[in-house]
Write a protein that holds these residues in place. Structure first.
Motif, PDB file in Angstrom:
ATOM      1  N   SER A 290       0.837  -1.191   0.000  1.00 61.62           N
ATOM      2  CA  SER A 290       0.000   0.000   0.000  1.00 61.62           C
ATOM      3  C   SER A 290       0.874   1.243   0.000  1.00 61.62           C
ATOM      4  O   SER A 290       2.028   1.223   0.429  1.00 61.62           O
ATOM      5  CB  SER A 290      -0.929   0.017   1.220  1.00 61.62           C
ATOM      6  OG  SER A 290      -0.165   0.082   2.414  1.00 61.62           O
ATOM      7  N   VAL A 291       0.293   2.328  -0.493  1.00 62.56           N
ATOM      8  CA  VAL A 291       0.912   3.645  -0.450  1.00 62.56           C
ATOM      9  C   VAL A 291      -0.089   4.591   0.198  1.00 62.56           C
ATOM     10  O   VAL A 291      -1.302   4.397   0.100  1.00 62.56           O
ATOM     11  CB  VAL A 291       1.305   4.132  -1.856  1.00 62.56           C
ATOM     12  CG1 VAL A 291       2.373   3.242  -2.452  1.00 62.56           C
ATOM     13  CG2 VAL A 291       0.094   4.178  -2.781  1.00 62.56           C
ATOM     14  N   LYS A 292       0.445   5.648   0.856  1.00 64.44           N
ATOM     15  CA  LYS A 292      -0.447   6.587   1.530  1.00 64.44           C
ATOM     16  C   LYS A 292       0.146   7.980   1.466  1.00 64.44           C
ATOM     17  O   LYS A 292       1.312   8.192   1.803  1.00 64.44           O
ATOM     18  CB  LYS A 292      -0.673   6.177   2.985  1.00 64.44           C
ATOM     19  CG  LYS A 292      -1.688   7.060   3.698  1.00 64.44           C
ATOM     20  CD  LYS A 292      -1.989   6.554   5.091  1.00 64.44           C
ATOM     21  CE  LYS A 292      -3.057   7.417   5.752  1.00 64.44           C
ATOM     22  NZ  LYS A 292      -3.404   6.940   7.105  1.00 64.44           N
ATOM     23  N   TYR A 306      -6.485   7.440  -5.452  1.00 60.51           N
ATOM     24  CA  TYR A 306      -5.210   7.001  -6.012  1.00 60.51           C
ATOM     25  C   TYR A 306      -5.426   6.421  -7.394  1.00 60.51           C
ATOM     26  O   TYR A 306      -6.437   5.752  -7.657  1.00 60.51           O
ATOM     27  CB  TYR A 306      -4.552   5.955  -5.096  1.00 60.51           C
ATOM     28  CG  TYR A 306      -4.201   6.468  -3.716  1.00 60.51           C
ATOM     29  CD1 TYR A 306      -2.959   7.035  -3.469  1.00 60.51           C
ATOM     30  CD2 TYR A 306      -5.115   6.376  -2.662  1.00 60.51           C
ATOM     31  CE1 TYR A 306      -2.630   7.510  -2.193  1.00 60.51           C
ATOM     32  CE2 TYR A 306      -4.790   6.848  -1.394  1.00 60.51           C
ATOM     33  CZ  TYR A 306      -3.556   7.408  -1.168  1.00 60.51           C
ATOM     34  OH  TYR A 306      -3.232   7.871   0.086  1.00 60.51           O
ATOM     35  N   ARG A 307      -4.430   6.631  -8.266  1.00 65.93           N
ATOM     36  CA  ARG A 307      -4.481   6.055  -9.606  1.00 65.93           C
ATOM     37  C   ARG A 307      -3.056   5.884 -10.119  1.00 65.93           C
ATOM     38  O   ARG A 307      -2.136   6.601  -9.693  1.00 65.93           O
ATOM     39  CB  ARG A 307      -5.300   6.920 -10.555  1.00 65.93           C
ATOM     40  CG  ARG A 307      -4.737   8.291 -10.807  1.00 65.93           C
ATOM     41  CD  ARG A 307      -5.599   9.067 -11.795  1.00 65.93           C
ATOM     42  NE  ARG A 307      -6.916   9.324 -11.253  1.00 65.93           N
ATOM     43  CZ  ARG A 307      -7.224  10.410 -10.536  1.00 65.93           C
ATOM     44  NH1 ARG A 307      -6.294  11.322 -10.288  1.00 65.93           N
ATOM     45  NH2 ARG A 307      -8.423  10.596 -10.072  1.00 65.93           N
ATOM     46  N   ASP A 318      -2.792  -3.014 -10.488  1.00 65.82           N
ATOM     47  CA  ASP A 318      -3.900  -2.084 -10.320  1.00 65.82           C
ATOM     48  C   ASP A 318      -3.830  -1.512  -8.908  1.00 65.82           C
ATOM     49  O   ASP A 318      -3.173  -2.077  -8.029  1.00 65.82           O
ATOM     50  CB  ASP A 318      -5.239  -2.789 -10.553  1.00 65.82           C
ATOM     51  CG  ASP A 318      -6.361  -1.804 -10.822  1.00 65.82           C
ATOM     52  OD1 ASP A 318      -6.096  -0.587 -10.832  1.00 65.82           O
ATOM     53  OD2 ASP A 318      -7.507  -2.256 -11.024  1.00 65.82           O
ATOM     54  N   ILE A 319      -4.498  -0.390  -8.700  1.00 72.23           N
ATOM     55  CA  ILE A 319      -4.510   0.240  -7.374  1.00 72.23           C
ATOM     56  C   ILE A 319      -5.945   0.548  -6.981  1.00 72.23           C
ATOM     57  O   ILE A 319      -6.751   0.988  -7.816  1.00 72.23           O
ATOM     58  CB  ILE A 319      -3.641   1.520  -7.355  1.00 72.23           C
ATOM     59  CG1 ILE A 319      -3.470   2.004  -5.902  1.00 72.23           C
ATOM     60  CG2 ILE A 319      -4.219   2.602  -8.226  1.00 72.23           C
ATOM     61  CD1 ILE A 319      -2.395   3.055  -5.752  1.00 72.23           C
ATOM     62  N   ILE A 320      -6.262   0.260  -5.730  1.00 72.79           N
ATOM     63  CA  ILE A 320      -7.618   0.450  -5.191  1.00 72.79           C
ATOM     64  C   ILE A 320      -7.521   1.387  -3.996  1.00 72.79           C
ATOM     65  O   ILE A 320      -6.653   1.229  -3.133  1.00 72.79           O
ATOM     66  CB  ILE A 320      -8.237  -0.899  -4.762  1.00 72.79           C
ATOM     67  CG1 ILE A 320      -8.300  -1.863  -5.947  1.00 72.79           C
ATOM     68  CG2 ILE A 320      -9.636  -0.701  -4.188  1.00 72.79           C
ATOM     69  CD1 ILE A 320      -8.732  -3.264  -5.569  1.00 72.79           C
ATOM     70  N   ILE A 329      -4.187   0.576  -2.217  1.00 69.75           N
ATOM     71  CA  ILE A 329      -3.791  -0.836  -2.176  1.00 69.75           C
ATOM     72  C   ILE A 329      -3.425  -1.266  -3.590  1.00 69.75           C
ATOM     73  O   ILE A 329      -4.266  -1.233  -4.499  1.00 69.75           O
ATOM     74  CB  ILE A 329      -4.902  -1.715  -1.599  1.00 69.75           C
ATOM     75  CG1 ILE A 329      -5.413  -1.139  -0.259  1.00 69.75           C
ATOM     76  CG2 ILE A 329      -4.410  -3.133  -1.422  1.00 69.75           C
ATOM     77  CD1 ILE A 329      -4.362  -1.054   0.805  1.00 69.75           C
ATOM     78  N   ILE A 330      -2.183  -1.692  -3.777  1.00 73.49           N
ATOM     79  CA  ILE A 330      -1.712  -2.154  -5.086  1.00 73.49           C
ATOM     80  C   ILE A 330      -1.955  -3.664  -5.165  1.00 73.49           C
ATOM     81  O   ILE A 330      -1.545  -4.420  -4.284  1.00 73.49           O
ATOM     82  CB  ILE A 330      -0.228  -1.817  -5.285  1.00 73.49           C
ATOM     83  CG1 ILE A 330      -0.025  -0.301  -5.218  1.00 73.49           C
ATOM     84  CG2 ILE A 330       0.271  -2.365  -6.616  1.00 73.49           C
ATOM     85  CD1 ILE A 330       1.420   0.134  -5.335  1.00 73.49           C
TER      86      ILE A 330
END
Length: 788
Positions: A290-292, A306-307, A318-320, A329-330
């Motif tokens: 994940s990234v934040k 996020y995109r 993909d990222i959610i 969330i990747i």
């Protein structure tokens, strides 16, 4: 009393001296008597009313509140023109507070207040006064009503309805933005002076906020107040009466002001580059990290979307956006392969979803970061060349024929060899087999499409070096039809022909079925195996045929049944045919051709036994069985009769011992010595209490060793007799207590004396004391006992 109140009273005394004058406005104004007496008021009944002359009148009195003197406060004086000063008149007072709060001097008419009056409790009092004759108590003038009005002084400070106010204002608001309005109330008279005129001021909260003096509206005083720097403010507001002048009373309240959030901060990634790792075996949809991005705002102003906007892994990942945690969330979008590619780079963007146009100048409200994803190698299972296989094979192939080959490879760089096998749960009959090395599928048993047209198999491919890594694939085998089945009659036909049948008459329509399924459909041909003079077959060319007669009339007494062989063949290659035989009965029919009777009625079974004879035979069998059972019962009862040889042989099977020892009176039916010395068992010794069935030789069992416990010995003998079919059913069981082996005092019982050859000496019993004298006497004369 304060200086301000003293000055106010002085001004009132100077400017309004009539307030305290007892004579002003209370004396009646002289009116010409003739005008009052001459005044007439007509009535509706025709009579004329005369107005009575009033000798005194007044309007109202004024009284200051909160009097603090020691004497009663003087209100005013009542006086009547009829008062000559001789004390003949009496003044009386009634109404609000008369007699308690207000009293009147009945001789002079002076009115006083008995206590301090608060205007805020009551602003005026309505009373009634009258002058009466003291002697006759009759009124000399009509009763009059007057009002005592309370003059206000500034004795109440302004008050706020709430001690603490709570308000909010958006951050970054412009100067003068309204926050909240506070209002104070003053209980003093707003219509008299400035006692109730309230002015607002700010005591605490500058320079951030200000308040309007007249309205109490609190406004922002500084521009661009930032919630992220400071969120809470406490403002103290003062409300002061007398127009805010010196000497006025005041009250305060506290206002807690919160700066609410606006979207004035863009999201920011804490790192410019983020590294993640993922196994190549991760299935599609697996979350790998994940990234934040952080946002100083709160609530919806901090919501981020996020995109993936760039990179070489846009089609693989993909990222959610996770709404609860505001994380990106990747996930894996497509299957990964370490051998194909080991590193991917993504450019991820985070952007606020709710942007305030007022703060575009603070933007842009988005940020980007670089995500590098490393693919890690794992030992993958073999991969088949197809997701499923379909093989078609004719049912007439020979056993061992290869019907197809499946192919698989190890996707790892090591490229381990593959071993193929069949899942036998999908081939319980073991019709197929597979070469473990090359994956060739072949038959191990003959095929039959008519039994099973499809075979759904599962082939397993596993690495030889690591058998746990395996993959399964579905193999569908379709059995193609071969014309290997001959057609047959569709049903069993019960055919008859009438005796009065004519040539060419239809007696039966037949059809056929074939287990085969040719591509062009079924086509059958019907014919006779040989020329028949009585019947013929006519093919309808629609897979049916008609059976027709060829002669005129049949005689069932001559021939009651005809057998007609019919040949049925198909048109597939190779041609298959079969011969079916029709059984045609000759029957008597009516004129319409309906069967009445056939020759089968002449075929009678041999005459059987009648019902009465069967019942008699059954009764005889039952009687014989009863006789046999009775005979067997009598014989069994006869075997159980005891054989009494003498009166001395009568003994009990079960002996109960109620004392520690019975001496010579004990029965000798059971010898405990035999249990202690199995070697002393007498062979061929029969029981004397019953009639022996047969003379049999007892089975000799091995002698138990000397140290064998009695319990084991009894269990062995019990098992032996339970398994002995020749043992009589009259066994009895005696239970003896057993102390153990090698007692110091040895055994005192005489049960074992019969097993010894020599005599025993019991003289030592006399040495044991008087308790054993009886035993010594009983056993001391052993010789006399034997002689007798």
């Amino acid at each position: 009393m304060t200086i301000y109140q003293f000055l106010l009273l002085f001004l009132l005394w100077v400017c309004l001296p009539h307030f305290c004058s007892p004579e002003i406005m209370f004396r009646r104004t002289p009116v010409p008597q003739q005008r009052i007496l001459g005044a007439r008021v007509p009535r509706s009944d025709g009579k004329i009313l005369h107005r009575q002359k009033r000798g005194w009148m007044w309007n109202q009195f004024f009284l200051l509140e909160e009097y603090t003197g020691s004497d009663y406060q003087y209100v005013g004086k009542l006086h009547s023109d009829q008062d000559k000063g001789d004390g003949s008149l009496k003044y009386i007072l009634s109404g609000d507070g008369a007699g308690t709060l207000f009293i009147i001097d009945e001789k002079t008419g002076d009115i006083h207040a008995t206590r301090r009056i608060d205007r805020e409790e009551k602003a005026f009092y309505t009373l009634r006064a009258q002058a009466i004759n003291r002697r006759t108590l009759r009124p000399v003038e009509p009763e009059s009503e007057f009002v005592i009005k309370i003059h206000d002084i500034n004795d109440n400070e302004p008050t706020f309805p709430e001690e603490i106010y709570t308000a909010s204002v958006p951050e970054m608001s412009v100067v003068g933005t309204s926050v909240v309005q506070v209002t104070a109330t003053d209980a003093d008279d707003p219509s008299y002076g400035n006692s109730a005129r309230v002015i607002y001021s700010i005591l605490q909260g500058q320079p951030y906020f200000s308040v309007e003096p007249e309205t109490g509206i609190i406004r922002t005083a500084l521009p661009n107040m930032n919630r992220e720097n400071r969120e809470q403010y406490q403002v103290v507001i003062q409300a002061k009466d007398m127009g805010g002048q010196m000497g006025g009373l005041s009250g305060t309240t506290t206002v807690n002001i919160t700066l609410t959030d606006v979207n004035d901060n863009p999201p920011r990634f804490p790192q410019n580059t983020i590294h993640l790792r993922v196994l190549e075996s991760s299935p599609v949809g697996t979350a790998i990290g994940s990234v934040k991005a952080t946002d100083a705002d709160t609530g919806k102003n901090a919501e981020v979307e996020y995109r993936i906007i760039d990179g070489d892994g846009t089609d693989m990942f993909d990222i959610i956006t996770e709404k609860d945690t505001q994380e990106g969330i990747i996930t894996v979008k497509k299957p990964l392969d370490y051998e194909s590619r080991r590193l991917y780079t993504l450019k991820v963007e985070a952007e606020n979803t709710h942007v305030d146009p007022r703060f575009y100048y603070l933007g842009p409200f988005k940020d980007t970061t670089i995500v590098k994803i490393s693919v890690e190698d794992v030992d993958e299972p073999p991969v088949f060349s197809r997701s499923s296989y379909l093989f078609e094979v004719h049912e007439d192939i020979e056993v061992g024929t290869i019907i197809g080959t499946v192919m698989a490879r190890d996707p790892d760089s090591a490229s381990s060899p593959i071993r193929f096998s069949l899942d036998r749960h999908t081939d319980l009959d073991r019709i197929f087999n597979i070469h473990s090395g090359n994956g060739s599928l072949y038959t191990s048993k003959p095929l039959d499409r008519e039994l099973s047209q499809w075979h759904n198999l599962t082939v397993i491919a596993a690495e030889i070096n690591n058998p746990k890594e395996m993959t399964r694939v579905a193999v569908f085998v379709r059995i193609l039809d071969v014309n290997d089945n001959a057609p047959q009659f569709a049903v069993f036909y019960d055919t008859f022909v009438c005796e009065n049948a004519r040539p060419g008459q239809l007696i039966q329509t037949i059809s056929a079925v074939d287990k085969d399924d040719p591509l062009g459909g079924q086509k059958f041909f019907f014919s006779l195996a040989a020329v028949n003079p009585n019947f013929t077959v006519q093919d309808n060319e629609d897979n049916t045929a008609r059976i027709l007669t060829r002669k005129n009339g049949f005689n069932r007494h001559e021939i009651s049944t005809y057998l007609l062989p019919v040949v049925i063949s198909d048109n597939d290659y190779p041609i298959q045919s079969s011969t079916g035989t029709l059984t045609i009965r000759v029957c008597a029919c009516d004129s319409q051709g309906n069967m009445q009777s056939c020759s089968a009625e002449a075929l009678l079974l041999p005459a059987g036994l009648s019902t009465g004879a069967l019942i008699a035979i059954l009764l005889c069998i039952i009687i014989l069985l009863v006789i046999v059972v009775l005979f067997a019962a009598l014989k069994r009862q006869r075997k159980k009769e005891p054989l009494i040889l003498s009166k001395e042989d009568i003994r009990d099977n079960i002996v109960s011992y109620n004392d520690e020892g019975g001496g010579e009176e004990d029965t000798q039916a059971f010898d405990i010595g035999t249990l202690r010395n199995p070697a002393a068992i007498e062979e061929k010794k029969l029981r004397r209490d019953i009639i022996p069935e047969t003379l049999f030789i007892p089975r000799r069992t091995p002698t138990a060793p000397d140290n064998t416990d009695v319990r084991d010995f009894i269990n062995e003998r019990l098992k032996e007799h339970d398994l002995d079919p020749t043992a009589p059913p009259y066994d009895s069981l005696a239970t003896y207590a057993y102390e153990g082996n090698d007692s110091i005092a040895e055994s005192l019982s005489s049960l074992d004396s019969g097993t010894t050859d020599g005599d025993q000496n019991y003289d030592y019993l006399r040495e044991w004391g008087p308790r054993f004298n009886k035993l010594a006497e009983m056993y001391g004369g052993g010789d006399s006992d034997k002689d007798s």
